[in-house]
Motif scaffolding. Structure first.
Motif, PDB file in Angstrom:
ATOM      1  N   ALA A 118       0.832  -1.196   0.000  1.00 37.11           N
ATOM      2  CA  ALA A 118       0.000   0.000   0.000  1.00 37.11           C
ATOM      3  C   ALA A 118       0.870   1.250   0.000  1.00 37.11           C
ATOM      4  O   ALA A 118       2.063   1.197   0.283  1.00 37.11           O
ATOM      5  CB  ALA A 118      -0.903   0.021   1.237  1.00 37.11           C
ATOM      6  N   LEU A 119       0.239   2.358  -0.287  1.00 37.45           N
ATOM      7  CA  LEU A 119       0.879   3.660  -0.101  1.00 37.45           C
ATOM      8  C   LEU A 119       0.769   4.095   1.353  1.00 37.45           C
ATOM      9  O   LEU A 119       1.650   4.767   1.873  1.00 37.45           O
ATOM     10  CB  LEU A 119       0.244   4.705  -1.020  1.00 37.45           C
ATOM     11  N   ALA A 120      -0.329   3.708   2.005  1.00 37.25           N
ATOM     12  CA  ALA A 120      -0.542   4.032   3.421  1.00 37.25           C
ATOM     13  C   ALA A 120      -1.630   3.107   3.965  1.00 37.25           C
ATOM     14  O   ALA A 120      -2.390   2.510   3.207  1.00 37.25           O
ATOM     15  CB  ALA A 120      -0.960   5.495   3.596  1.00 37.25           C
ATOM     16  N   PHE A 121      -1.678   2.995   5.276  1.00 40.20           N
ATOM     17  CA  PHE A 121      -2.759   2.324   5.993  1.00 40.20           C
ATOM     18  C   PHE A 121      -3.186   3.245   7.113  1.00 40.20           C
ATOM     19  O   PHE A 121      -2.400   4.060   7.596  1.00 40.20           O
ATOM     20  CB  PHE A 121      -2.295   0.995   6.625  1.00 40.20           C
ATOM     21  N   ASP A 122      -4.432   3.070   7.548  1.00 35.42           N
ATOM     22  CA  ASP A 122      -4.812   3.781   8.769  1.00 35.42           C
ATOM     23  C   ASP A 122      -4.910   2.783   9.912  1.00 35.42           C
ATOM     24  O   ASP A 122      -4.755   1.571   9.730  1.00 35.42           O
ATOM     25  CB  ASP A 122      -6.058   4.649   8.583  1.00 35.42           C
TER      26      ASP A 122
END
Length: 181
Positions: A118-122
């Motif tokens: 991913a580019l980011a996760f929350d």
């Protein structure tokens, strides 16, 4: 660090790419934590990804687990197929190695865990992918573990989400692993 963006996924993607571009490679530390989680969960067969520039490289897991990888297919609709790790010999349009079109396919049902790039996760396990929706189409109904693999700098409190977005059950970074509540 740049302030967090608001609303649009495109803004979040630009933010994440900018942050990621300045980060050192800490794949070895991340892989140690990830391997410990996979062993603790009794995992043997893992769908992994071939890293793009800036992504954590999980190839170090190949000595401990049976790794599979994906090939992006575009017709009749965009989807992923699964193949043995060592068949990835061609460069994809994304810039990562992938298996050739005629590589034998492996069914998702035979997989114990999926590592999600991913580019980011929350903190809720929401994944900010690259916008193609490949994993969102692959994983509905998947009964195994889903593990987001990400640098700790790219775990944020909350990302925008849509109904079709698949959430990770765990997050793995160079600082450790955490279960998503």
């Amino acid at each position: 660090m740049r302030p967090l963006p608001t609303a649009l996924k495109s803004n979040w993607r630009a933010w994440a790419r900018d942050i990621r571009a300045g980060l050192p490679d800490r794949s070895e530390a991340l892989t140690v934590h990830l391997a410990a989680l996979l062993h603790a969960q009794g995992t043997r067969r893992v769908l992994a990804y071939r890293a793009l520039p800036g992504e954590p490289d999980v190839s170090g897991l190949a000595a401990q687990f049976e790794l599979l990888t994906t090939r992006a297919r575009w017709k009749p609709h965009p989807h992923l197929t699964l193949h043995a790790w060592d068949t990835a010999t061609e460069l994809s349009r994304f810039g990562a190695l992938e298996p050739p079109a005629d590589a034998p396919r492996i069914p998702l049902e035979s997989v114990d865990a999926v590592l999600l790039p991913a580019l980011a996760f929350d903190e809720r396990g929401v994944r900010l992918g690259y916008g193609g929706g490949f994993y969102d189409r692959l994983l509905p109904g998947f009964a195994g573990l889903t593990i987001g693999v990400i640098w700790s700098d790219l775990i944020v409190p909350e990302l925008p989400t849509e109904a079709h977005d698949i959430r990770a059950q765990w997050l793995a970074s160079e600082t450790g692993v955490q279960a998503i509540q």
